[in-house]
Design a protein around this motif. Structure first.
Motif, PDB file in Angstrom:
ATOM      1  N   ILE A  56       0.855  -1.190   0.000  1.00  0.00           N
ATOM      2  CA  ILE A  56       0.000   0.000   0.000  1.00  0.00           C
ATOM      3  C   ILE A  56       0.894   1.245   0.000  1.00  0.00           C
ATOM      4  O   ILE A  56       2.083   1.156   0.340  1.00  0.00           O
ATOM      5  N   GLY A  57       0.340   2.385  -0.383  1.00  0.00           N
ATOM      6  CA  GLY A  57       1.124   3.636  -0.418  1.00  0.00           C
ATOM      7  C   GLY A  57       2.272   3.495  -1.401  1.00  0.00           C
ATOM      8  O   GLY A  57       2.098   3.049  -2.533  1.00  0.00           O
ATOM      9  N   GLY A  58       3.466   3.821  -0.931  1.00  0.00           N
ATOM     10  CA  GLY A  58       4.627   3.752  -1.810  1.00  0.00           C
ATOM     11  C   GLY A  58       4.957   2.341  -2.259  1.00  0.00           C
ATOM     12  O   GLY A  58       5.685   2.149  -3.234  1.00  0.00           O
ATOM     13  N   SER A  59       4.427   1.356  -1.580  1.00  0.00           N
ATOM     14  CA  SER A  59       4.673  -0.033  -1.961  1.00  0.00           C
ATOM     15  C   SER A  59       3.624  -0.534  -2.953  1.00  0.00           C
ATOM     16  O   SER A  59       3.560  -1.730  -3.252  1.00  0.00           O
ATOM     17  N   SER A 103       6.564  -4.301   1.676  1.00  0.00           N
ATOM     18  CA  SER A 103       6.356  -3.344   2.760  1.00  0.00           C
ATOM     19  C   SER A 103       7.714  -2.924   3.291  1.00  0.00           C
ATOM     20  O   SER A 103       8.481  -3.763   3.773  1.00  0.00           O
ATOM     21  N   LYS A 104       7.996  -1.651   3.196  1.00  0.00           N
ATOM     22  CA  LYS A 104       9.287  -1.164   3.703  1.00  0.00           C
ATOM     23  C   LYS A 104       9.422  -1.504   5.196  1.00  0.00           C
ATOM     24  O   LYS A 104      10.427  -2.016   5.636  1.00  0.00           O
ATOM     25  N   SER A 105       8.384  -1.238   5.954  1.00  0.00           N
ATOM     26  CA  SER A 105       8.449  -1.433   7.412  1.00  0.00           C
ATOM     27  C   SER A 105       8.082  -2.855   7.838  1.00  0.00           C
ATOM     28  O   SER A 105       8.430  -3.298   8.909  1.00  0.00           O
ATOM     29  N   THR A 128       2.874  -2.661   8.366  1.00  0.00           N
ATOM     30  CA  THR A 128       1.675  -1.960   7.907  1.00  0.00           C
ATOM     31  C   THR A 128       0.461  -2.880   7.994  1.00  0.00           C
ATOM     32  O   THR A 128       0.452  -3.985   7.444  1.00  0.00           O
ATOM     33  N   GLN A 175       0.494  10.958  -3.349  1.00  0.00           N
ATOM     34  CA  GLN A 175       1.380  10.521  -2.262  1.00  0.00           C
ATOM     35  C   GLN A 175       2.732  11.223  -2.354  1.00  0.00           C
ATOM     36  O   GLN A 175       3.244  11.756  -1.366  1.00  0.00           O
ATOM     37  N   GLU A 213       2.356  13.760   0.598  1.00  0.00           N
ATOM     38  CA  GLU A 213       2.974  13.150   1.780  1.00  0.00           C
ATOM     39  C   GLU A 213       4.359  13.777   2.030  1.00  0.00           C
ATOM     40  O   GLU A 213       4.818  13.856   3.162  1.00  0.00           O
ATOM     41  N   GLN A 252       7.013  11.622   7.305  1.00  0.00           N
ATOM     42  CA  GLN A 252       5.546  11.695   7.158  1.00  0.00           C
ATOM     43  C   GLN A 252       4.878  11.461   8.505  1.00  0.00           C
ATOM     44  O   GLN A 252       4.103  10.538   8.675  1.00  0.00           O
ATOM     45  N   VAL A 258       0.935  10.855   9.268  1.00  0.00           N
ATOM     46  CA  VAL A 258       0.123   9.661   9.028  1.00  0.00           C
ATOM     47  C   VAL A 258      -0.007   8.813  10.301  1.00  0.00           C
ATOM     48  O   VAL A 258      -0.772   7.844  10.332  1.00  0.00           O
ATOM     49  N   LYS A 282      -3.224   6.045  12.507  1.00  0.00           N
ATOM     50  CA  LYS A 282      -2.855   4.617  12.576  1.00  0.00           C
ATOM     51  C   LYS A 282      -2.986   4.111  14.007  1.00  0.00           C
ATOM     52  O   LYS A 282      -3.513   3.027  14.260  1.00  0.00           O
TER      53      LYS A 282
HETATM   54  O1  LIG Z   1       5.877   0.091   2.749  1.00  0.00           O
HETATM   55  P1  LIG Z   1       5.183   0.193   4.061  1.00  0.00           P
HETATM   56  O2  LIG Z   1       6.132   0.257   5.219  1.00  0.00           O
HETATM   57  O3  LIG Z   1       4.179  -0.919   4.231  1.00  0.00           O
HETATM   58  O4  LIG Z   1       4.395   1.559   4.120  1.00  0.00           O
HETATM   59  C1  LIG Z   1       3.379   1.861   3.220  1.00  0.00           C
HETATM   60  C2  LIG Z   1       3.085   3.323   3.203  1.00  0.00           C
HETATM   61  O5  LIG Z   1       2.656   3.760   4.477  1.00  0.00           O
HETATM   62  C3  LIG Z   1       3.156   5.049   4.765  1.00  0.00           C
HETATM   63  O6  LIG Z   1       4.087   4.925   5.768  1.00  0.00           O
HETATM   64  C4  LIG Z   1       2.067   5.989   5.194  1.00  0.00           C
HETATM   65  O7  LIG Z   1       1.197   5.408   6.069  1.00  0.00           O
HETATM   66  C5  LIG Z   1       3.791   5.513   3.470  1.00  0.00           C
HETATM   67  O8  LIG Z   1       4.755   6.461   3.664  1.00  0.00           O
HETATM   68  C6  LIG Z   1       4.267   4.217   2.899  1.00  0.00           C
HETATM   69  O9  LIG Z   1       4.554   4.308   1.539  1.00  0.00           O
END
Ligand SMILES: O=P(O)(O)OC[C@H]1O[C@](O)(CO)[C@@H](O)[C@@H]1O
Length: 516
Positions: free
Chosen positions: A129-132, A182-184, A187, A323, A327, A479, A482, A486
């Motif tokens: 989602i988002g950048g992913s 997902s970068k993190s 999510t 975004q 963002e 950002q 956001v 959450k």
């Molecule tokens: O790639 P992730 O860590 O799942 O995050 C998805 C998106 O959520 C955000 O952190 C915003 O909620 C964006 O900046 C990011 O692209």
């Protein structure tokens, strides 16, 4: 000149149409090209003198110094203490990370080639989602102008069960590859969708180890989630999520459309990077685009920017830019903790010609706060016909060019009165049929919708966003805004599950009770 001076300066800027008379070299001076991308800024409501003053302001605000720090890999994302090196993924700047980048690209290339030649999978489900998600979706559409996806690509982003259901409907789990991006890897939406798809695979007797890959900057969390360590493609904290399409986040594109197309897109973006890094500001397309955007926002007071691609295959451009720009620069505090002035406008839009039959009425005649009605427009057109429908294509381009001309020239009341001289209600009718004109636009043209061209286009907007952040004094790479929603959503979810509403305002408590 400072940001505060812009408004008073703009009062004396002649109309766009008269700028063409006043400045005989305007077209040449305001049109610039990099590879397949040409930018025509001549229909913007900014004079040569205004632009010169804006460039001087950018110099005073040290845009060149920030450019250098970006490419050098300095930790310019100060609040997160990170470098910002998405350009290194295109081979420009960030020497310190070049080996890691090359190794990852080689791994992606080998993997994509193996999967494509193995004939093991008919479909890929990309979860993120988002950048992913937004970049891969935009690019998947754009690549389809010249290439056919094989395996086919499907996306699940929203936590709404409809998203995952739509993505897997009709697919054979045994012949489906799932890529969780997902970068993190924290999510909520992505983890829930990944769990649901994993259940769908295991219910069909498929092992997740054979079918599920992860792309993440947080390997540990991906492993905790149950992803086989050999199936993880890493990227790094110096790649911001909304700047990550160039990393392993683009793996599903490299598999579906081939590593060569993916590489061409990176090369196209790299060409835009070098233009941005090496070209004087007066001819630098991202810098000019940024300065004109600042002018429209801070001098003319426009609250939004419409992005209208006259290319169906770029129809997700506005969503992607929402975004990227909002963002990055939708912020009210400067990087040193001060109060920012007017920053990022609302970005919105839809494909042309569809928008003409919806919101263009507002663009031509709508009013808005501050006197300037409507919104500046970025028109994006592709000169080559990729559909083998030359008559359609000419009509598409004609509409695009006509709209920017109509926005600029408008139609004066005298002409309307002449045309409707026989109407007895002419006094009430004439103002309604009058077009004020003098509404600014940029026209970007791509020679063809190739992977290289889409790389140029996305990198252009990335650098525009960066320069605007510098001018507005913002950190464009965090950002924080956001986070609040959450955290509250996690609390409310546990309350919905347990059936006990906690401490909230009366409206929220009523909504929780209703949902139970
Ligand atoms: O790639 P992730 O860590 O799942 O995050 C998805 C998106 O959520 C955000 O952190 C915003 O909620 C964006 O900046 C990011 O692209």
């Amino acid at each position: 000149m400072t940001l505060d001076d812009l408004k008073s300066r703009a009062v004396s800027t002649p109309s766009i149409a008269s700028l063409f008379d006043d400045e005989p070299d305007r077209l040449d001076r305001m049109c610039h090209r990099v590879g397949p991308l040409r930018a025509d800024f001549s229909k913007q409501h900014v004079s040569a003198d205004d632009l010169e003053a804006l460039i001087a302001m950018a110099d005073t605000l040290d845009v060149p110094g920030w450019q250098q720090r970006l490419f050098a890999g300095d930790p310019i994302n100060q609040s997160e203490k990170r470098a910002v090196l998405h350009t290194a993924l295109r081979g420009v700047g960030g020497k310190a990370v070049a080996d890691d980048v090359a190794a990852m690209r080689a791994r992606m290339g080998r993997f994509a080639t193996d999967i494509r030649s193995s004939n093991r999978f008919d479909d890929i489900v990309h979860i993120g989602i988002g950048g992913s998600d937004l970049g891969p979706r935009l690019v998947a559409d754009a690549f389809a102008a010249t290439l056919t996806a094989s395996p086919r690509l499907h996306f699940a982003n929203n936590v709404d069960g409809a998203s995952v259901n739509d993505a897997i409907r009709g697919l054979d789990p045994k012949r489906t590859l799932v890529i969780v991006v997902s970068k993190s890897f924290g999510t909520q939406e992505t983890k829930m969708n990944a769990e649901s798809v994993r259940d769908w695979l295991t219910a069909a007797g498929c092992s997740a180890a054979d079918h599920v890959l992860a792309v993440s900057a947080n390997r540990d969390r991906a492993i905790d989630f149950g992803i086989d360590p050999d199936n993880i493609f890493d990227f790094w904290d110096w790649v911001g999520g909304r700047y990550s399409i160039w990393s392993a986040v683009g793996l599903s594109l490299a598999i579906a459309y081939g590593p060569d197309a993916f590489g061409e897109m990176l090369d196209g973006a790299g060409a835009m990077d070098r233009h941005f890094r090496d070209t004087p500001m007066a001819e630098n397309i991202p810098v000019l685009m940024a300065l004109i955007g600042v002018w429209n926002r801070n001098a003319h007071g426009y609250d939004s920017l419409a992005v209208i691609p006259y290319a169906r295959r770029l129809r997700k451009l506005a969503a992607f830019l929402q975004q990227l720009e909002m963002e990055s620069n939708g912020k009210g505090a400067t990087r040193d903790g001060g109060q920012a002035g007017l920053t990022c406008p609302v970005i919105w839009g839809d494909e042309g010609t569809n928008g003409q039959h919806a919101f263009f009425q507002w663009l031509h005649q709508g009013t808005s706060h501050g006197g300037n009605g409507g919104a500046p427009v970025d028109f994006v057109a592709v000169l080559k016909d990729h559909e083998d429908r030359p008559d359609h294509h000419l009509a598409l381009l004609a509409n695009c060019f006509a709209q920017s001309e109509a926005l600029m020239l408008g139609k004066g009341e005298a002409v309307v009165r002449q045309e409707n001289a026989d109407r007895e209600d002419i006094d009430s009718l004439a103002p309604q049929k009058t077009f004020p004109g003098n509404r600014p636009s940029t026209t970007l043209t791509l020679d063809a919708l190739t992977p290289s061209a889409i790389g140029h286009l996305i990198a252009l907007y990335e650098h525009k966003t960066f320069v605007q952040g510098v001018i507005w004094g913002l950190n464009s790479f965090d950002q924080w805004g956001v986070e609040l929603g959450k955290v509250l959503a996690e609390t409310i979810l546990s309350e919905l599950e347990s059936g006990e509403a906690g401490q909230h305002d009366p409206s929220t408590i009523a909504l929780i009770r209703m949902a139970r």
